[in-house]
Design a protein around this motif. Structure first.
Motif, short mmCIF file in Angstrom:
data_model
loop_
_atom_site.label_atom_id
_atom_site.label_comp_id
_atom_site.label_asym_id
_atom_site.label_seq_id
_atom_site.Cartn_x
_atom_site.Cartn_y
_atom_site.Cartn_z
N VAL A 89 54.21 40.86 91.08
CA VAL A 89 53.33 40.36 91.56
C VAL A 89 53.22 38.56 92.22
O VAL A 89 53.84 38.04 91.64
CB VAL A 89 52.44 40.05 89.84
CG1 VAL A 89 50.91 39.43 89.78
CG2 VAL A 89 52.60 41.24 88.80
N VAL A 122 47.72 38.65 92.26
CA VAL A 122 47.59 38.57 90.89
C VAL A 122 45.80 38.41 91.11
O VAL A 122 45.46 37.99 92.24
CB VAL A 122 47.71 37.10 90.24
CG1 VAL A 122 47.34 35.93 91.24
CG2 VAL A 122 47.71 36.95 88.76
N THR A 179 46.89 42.03 85.21
CA THR A 179 47.60 42.80 86.58
C THR A 179 48.73 43.27 86.54
O THR A 179 48.99 44.60 87.35
CB THR A 179 48.63 41.50 88.11
OG1 THR A 179 47.23 40.36 88.46
CG2 THR A 179 48.07 41.74 89.29
#
Length: 154
Positions: free
Chosen positions: A35, A97, A104
């Motif tokens: 992420v 994100v 996420t």
């Protein structure tokens, strides 16, 4: 177990989590997720545009310029190499994100229909752990899938 999502951020604890998946989890599909938080360039310096208002930026071009995305890809490639060296047939996934990192991760797991989410943890204890919830703790509490949290090594 058919689909395992490994949250990978390049830390020692994330590396340990990948290694544990290779040792203890049988899966048909393993996805290494990194992420990342986009860094969007600021506005252009003031300039004169004689043909009207400035054109909106092309979002695809911004991804190519975003150093955070390039860094996330390098981190994800490292996780992928580690997973493959642990005997896993893994595939990469980098996701920007959306709100929070933990949300996420959960959304990515939902999207690929993961049967298990694997993450490392920073291993904080005591008062600090009460004041600072970890990403892995949030994934565990808010996700609707099994979560394997690999503790820090010694």
């Amino acid at each position: 177990m058919s689909v395992v999502l490994i949250a990978y951020d390049g830390t020692d604890n994330a590396q340990r989590a990948v290694t544990h998946v290779g040792q203890f989890v049988l899966a048909q599909r393993v996805v290494v997720l990194t992420v990342w938080t986009p860094i969007r360039p600021g506005s252009d310096p003031v300039s004169v545009d004689l043909d009207g208002p400035p054109d909106p930026p092309d979002l695809d071009d911004l991804d190519d310029l975003d150093i955070a995305y390039a860094d996330a890809q390098r981190t994800n490639d490292e996780g992928l190499r580690l997973a493959k060296s642990a005997g896993l047939s893994a595939e990469p996934l980098c996701v920007a994100v959306t709100g929070t990192v933990w949300r996420t991760i959960i959304e990515a797991a939902d999207r690929i229909e993961a049967d298990l989410i694997v993450t490392g943890t920073r291993g904080t204890t005591g008062l600090r752990s009460l004041l600072q919830s970890s990403v892995s703790d949030h994934v565990l509490r808010h996700g609707k899938r099994p979560v394997l949290i690999v503790p820090p090594g010694t």
